[in-house]
Motif scaffolding. Structure first.
Motif, short mmCIF file in Angstrom:
data_model
loop_
_atom_site.label_atom_id
_atom_site.label_comp_id
_atom_site.label_asym_id
_atom_site.label_seq_id
_atom_site.Cartn_x
_atom_site.Cartn_y
_atom_site.Cartn_z
N SER A 84 0.82 -1.21 0.00
CA SER A 84 0.00 0.00 0.00
C SER A 84 0.85 1.27 0.00
N LYS A 91 1.93 -0.16 -9.72
CA LYS A 91 0.66 -0.86 -9.79
C LYS A 91 0.71 -2.12 -10.65
N SER A 131 -7.40 0.57 -5.69
CA SER A 131 -6.04 1.07 -5.90
C SER A 131 -5.52 0.77 -7.30
#
Length: 302
Positions: A84, A91, A131
């Motif tokens: 995180s 990503k 995310s």
């Protein structure tokens, strides 16, 4: 390998396509997994990242993410919180979220280990969705032989099943440890641990390397890989050693011992970035591209 035969029955019909896609991506269609292990910042504290023979850049946790983003890896396994913190810039890395970890401060001789689950599978899946990270699956460590094994077995079973229900892979670290475990590298005990991973429904089991008289003999793995059935066995990478020795052992684990991959950390990240990338690519070449040791060495020398 026919990957469809590796889809467990607890993957719902509407999620089989997703599960198969994860298996295809992480194994390059081979059914073999190259797992880049980055969970040692909890397990070994800073011992693996700072000290003699370790490049200073390895002390920066972003070093792990730089390697995983530029090298060929099946999955990068590390804790939820670490992901995180760096996810906004990384990503696209294929992540395997490690759902439990413990430090090594309390020796196993003093107290049997219990590594409790940190967060729920559903919470991690929700995080992946908002995310935008490339989540491939979940990992969890079971310390067989610990007086707390019943709790870890229960958590592991639920993690595997929940991961499958959502179409994700599940990898279990199966490490016999505790006051009643006399030799964690015993081939017979390792085979038993691999069999327990199968009974928990895991897709892959990461196990210790079996030794006889302190030496690795690839044939010693056959008992474990047969006992694991269609659950793939991955050997831990262990301490950093000579590159050719490591790659030859990896090749023998797969082609003699019958393993379906590896879980390597220190032998990759305890190197400067460019060397670490080459080492990861060499490991991937043997694991997921069916290359020889000599071909892998050429990747290191390029």
């Amino acid at each position: 390998m026919n990957l469809e035969k590796l889809i467990p029955a607890d993957v719902p019909p509407e999620k089989k396509g997703e599960f198969l896609a994860h298996l295809q991506e992480t194994t390059n269609g081979t059914g073999r997994l190259m797992l880049f292990a980055g969970d040692q910042k909890v397990e070994h504290l800073n011992n693996d990242f700072y000290g003699p023979g370790i490049p200073l850049e390895d002390n920066n946790p972003e070093h792990l993410f730089k390697i995983a983003s530029k090298a060929k890896v099946g999955v990068f396994a590390t804790q939820f919180g670490l992901i995180s913190r760096y996810a906004p810039d990384y990503k696209k890395i294929p992540y395997l979220i490690k759902l439990n970890s413990k430090t090594n401060i309390i020796p196993y001789s003093a107290k049997d280990p219990y590594s409790q689950q940190w967060i729920e599978v559903e919470e991690a899946i929700e995080f992946a969705r908002y995310s935008g990270i490339n989540l491939q699956g979940f990992g969890y460590t079971v310390y067989l032989g610990s007086e707390h094994e019943h709790s870890m077995l229960t958590e592991a079973a639920n993690i595997v099943h929940t991961a499958h229900k959502h179409g994700y892979l599940a990898v279990l670290w199966m490490y016999p440890k505790g006051n009643f475990v006399k030799d964690e590298h015993d081939p017979h005990l390792i085979a038993g641990a691999a069999g327990v991973a199968l009974c928990l429904g895991a897709d892959f089991a990461k196990v210790k390397v079996p030794y006889k008289d302190g030496k690795f003999i690839p044939e010693l793995l056959i008992e474990a890989t047969v006992a694991a059935g269609n659950c793939g066995v991955l050997c831990e990478g262990g301490k950093k050693i000579d590159e050719r020795t490591f790659l030859q052992e990896l090749y023998d684990q797969i082609h003699i011992g019958g393993t379906r991959g590896n879980g390597t950390g220190r032998n990759i990240h305890q190197r400067p970035l460019e060397e670490a990338i080459k080492m990861a690519n060499a490991i991937y070449a043997i694991t997921c591209e069916d290359k020889s040791v000599d071909e892998a060495i050429k990747i290191l020398e390029a």
